[in-house]
Design an enzyme around this catalytic site. Structure first.
Site, short mmCIF file in Angstrom:
data_model
loop_
_atom_site.label_atom_id
_atom_site.label_comp_id
_atom_site.label_asym_id
_atom_site.label_seq_id
_atom_site.Cartn_x
_atom_site.Cartn_y
_atom_site.Cartn_z
N THR A 100 -8.46 -4.43 3.22
CA THR A 100 -9.21 -4.01 1.84
C THR A 100 -9.47 -5.19 1.21
O THR A 100 -8.68 -5.69 0.65
CB THR A 100 -8.26 -3.05 1.05
OG1 THR A 100 -7.90 -1.89 1.99
CG2 THR A 100 -9.17 -2.56 0.04
N LYS A 175 -14.28 2.30 0.30
CA LYS A 175 -12.71 2.12 0.08
C LYS A 175 -12.43 2.11 -1.28
O LYS A 175 -11.49 2.45 -1.80
CB LYS A 175 -12.36 0.88 0.75
CG LYS A 175 -10.90 0.44 0.67
CD LYS A 175 -10.03 1.48 1.31
CE LYS A 175 -8.65 1.23 0.92
NZ LYS A 175 -7.67 2.19 1.68
N LYS A 243 -4.12 -5.10 -6.18
CA LYS A 243 -5.42 -5.99 -5.72
C LYS A 243 -6.59 -5.08 -5.71
O LYS A 243 -7.63 -5.27 -6.13
CB LYS A 243 -4.81 -6.70 -4.41
CG LYS A 243 -6.26 -7.02 -3.71
CD LYS A 243 -6.14 -6.87 -2.22
CE LYS A 243 -5.44 -5.78 -1.45
NZ LYS A 243 -5.82 -5.39 -0.18
P1 NAP Z 1 1.09 -6.28 5.35
O1 NAP Z 1 2.12 -5.65 6.05
O2 NAP Z 1 1.37 -7.46 4.38
O3 NAP Z 1 0.26 -7.28 6.49
C1 NAP Z 1 -0.69 -8.25 6.29
C2 NAP Z 1 -0.18 -9.11 7.68
O4 NAP Z 1 -1.46 -10.30 7.52
C3 NAP Z 1 1.02 -10.01 7.31
O5 NAP Z 1 1.67 -9.59 8.46
C4 NAP Z 1 0.65 -11.36 6.75
O6 NAP Z 1 1.52 -12.14 7.43
C5 NAP Z 1 -0.85 -11.38 7.54
N1 NAP Z 1 -1.47 -12.43 7.06
C6 NAP Z 1 -1.82 -12.73 5.76
N2 NAP Z 1 -2.78 -13.78 5.49
C7 NAP Z 1 -2.68 -14.13 6.73
C8 NAP Z 1 -3.50 -15.19 7.42
N3 NAP Z 1 -3.90 -16.22 6.37
N4 NAP Z 1 -3.45 -15.45 8.67
C9 NAP Z 1 -2.67 -14.68 9.52
N5 NAP Z 1 -2.07 -13.59 9.18
C10 NAP Z 1 -1.91 -13.35 7.72
O7 NAP Z 1 -0.10 -5.37 4.66
P2 NAP Z 1 -0.57 -4.01 5.29
O8 NAP Z 1 0.18 -2.85 4.65
O9 NAP Z 1 -0.49 -3.86 6.76
O10 NAP Z 1 -2.18 -3.83 4.77
C11 NAP Z 1 -2.99 -4.82 5.21
C12 NAP Z 1 -4.47 -4.46 4.66
O11 NAP Z 1 -4.85 -3.13 4.62
C13 NAP Z 1 -4.29 -4.93 3.13
O12 NAP Z 1 -5.34 -5.48 2.68
C14 NAP Z 1 -4.02 -3.46 2.52
O13 NAP Z 1 -4.42 -3.32 1.20
C15 NAP Z 1 -4.92 -2.67 3.36
N6 NAP Z 1 -4.46 -1.23 3.47
C16 NAP Z 1 -3.00 -0.77 3.64
C17 NAP Z 1 -2.66 0.32 3.86
C18 NAP Z 1 -1.25 0.88 3.94
O14 NAP Z 1 -0.80 1.93 3.62
N7 NAP Z 1 -0.34 -0.02 4.22
C19 NAP Z 1 -3.73 1.44 3.95
C20 NAP Z 1 -4.87 1.08 3.89
C21 NAP Z 1 -5.22 -0.41 3.60
P3 NAP Z 1 2.97 -12.33 6.96
O15 NAP Z 1 3.84 -11.63 7.99
O16 NAP Z 1 3.37 -13.97 7.34
O17 NAP Z 1 2.98 -11.74 5.57
#
Ligand code: NAP
Length: 291
Positions: A100, A175, A243
């Site tokens: 997102t 979104k 965010k």
């Molecule tokens: P998350 O658990 O924080 O996963 C993000 C992953 O990306 C983490 O493992 C992080 O690494 C990795 N990352 C961040 N920067 C990076 C980089 N520069 N290079 C390589 N890897 C990198 O978050 P999430 O819940 O999966 O959400 C991911 C995205 O989807 C967000 O934008 C969120 O807003 C969106 N989203 C989430 C949901 C939900 O319910 N969770 C639903 C819809 C949309 P580290 O392991 O080192 O932190």
């Protein structure tokens, strides 16, 4: 384009890990990268290949999917001169950003990709950690229509609904509309539970009954029971919702819109983050009342 067999997946957090595990179970060859490499360990144990940079993932894959945290992470993963996707990708490949992020960044990625004859989609999702695990996500896409058609079958394996909305940035705009809706359902769910508890009602019975009526929302159905179990794990991080609401309000301001209910939700979530709940799930909003 040749048939997509090799999928690169960058960002193996709550969402990306579950989606890539499902794609691997479907028989795709997975090439993965994550900032914290250890999050790929079980995927690698099951046959995924870990590569040291996003650029190398892009070079190895037919299709690259990114699902990192913030727009700044997306920017780094695509545009870093030494390690980014655009440093390693070749013509005719497809990249999909499922993070997102901002419509503006989606357009910037599409412009650079266009120069390299690479196809792009901005394809953020809704449906949470449960949707990612159970293949019941909703995908809202913008970008190259032909890329959307190429990946329709793959989207069908991870989502219950996927729709194309128009040029780059359109998926992120949809979104944002979704997040404006979720702002309302999360605050409504929290306040109705606060009220019901104060009135001395049987909370599981209240949730069960209201889900059969006009207050039925995805938030109440999925997060209500988690709250009653005192489960404030993510799910969807508070920090990511802050965010998203900031992006939504920023885009609204650009369109001359005033969205006071969404502003109110952002103020509540910022207060929650300030209290130390930024890494909790969004259902922790109730902690503003039930501390
Ligand atoms: P998350 O658990 O924080 O996963 C993000 C992953 O990306 C983490 O493992 C992080 O690494 C990795 N990352 C961040 N920067 C990076 C980089 N520069 N290079 C390589 N890897 C990198 O978050 P999430 O819940 O999966 O959400 C991911 C995205 O989807 C967000 O934008 C969120 O807003 C969106 N989203 C989430 C949901 C939900 O319910 N969770 C639903 C819809 C949309 P580290 O392991 O080192 O932190």
């Amino acid at each position: 384009m040749t048939e997509i067999k090799k999928i690169g997946f960058i960002g193996l957090g709550v969402m990306g890990h579950a989606i890539s595990a499902n794609l691997m179970a479907d028989g795709y060859e997975l090439y993965v990268y994550n900032r914290t490499a250890s999050k790929a360990d079980d995927l690698v144990a099951n046959g995924a290949s870990y590569l040291p940079t996003p650029g190398q993932v892009a070079a190895a894959s037919d299709l690259v999917v990114t699902m990192v945290g913030y727009p700044s992470d997306v920017e780094d993963v695509y545009f870093n001169d030494a390690t980014g996707i655009f440093s390693g990708i070749s013509a005719q490949k497809i990249v999909i950003d499922m993070t997102t992020s901002t419509p503006t960044l989606a357009k910037k990625i599409a412009e650079k990709a266009g120069e390299l004859d690479v196809l792009t989609l901005d394809a953020p999702v809704s449906g949470g950690d449960i949707g990612a695990k159970n293949r019941t996500l909703t995908i809202m896409a913008g970008g190259d229509r032909s890329a959307f058609e190429e990946v329709t079958e793959i989207f069908g394996k991870i989502a219950k609904k996927a729709r194309y909305f128009g040029p780059a940035g359109s998926g992120q705009h949809v979104k944002m509309a979704n997040q404006i809706g979720i702002a309302g359902t999360m605050t409504a769910m929290s306040e109705l539970l606060v009220y019901a508890k104060a009135a001395g009602l049987d909370l599981p019975a209240v949730i069960d009954t209201l889900l059969a009526g006009g207050a039925n929302t995805w938030s109440l159905a999925n997060y209500g029971p988690r709250i009653l179990k005192d489960d404030y794990s993510p799910g969807f991080f508070v920090k990511h919702f802050v965010k998203d609401l900031k992006i939504a309000l920023d885009e609204s301001a650009k369109m001359g819109l005033d969205l006071p209910a969404t502003q109110g939700a952002l103020a509540l979530y910022e207060k929650l983050a300030d209290k130390g709940y930024h890494d909790a799930g969004t259902q922790a909003l109730i902690k503003l009342w039930w501390a």
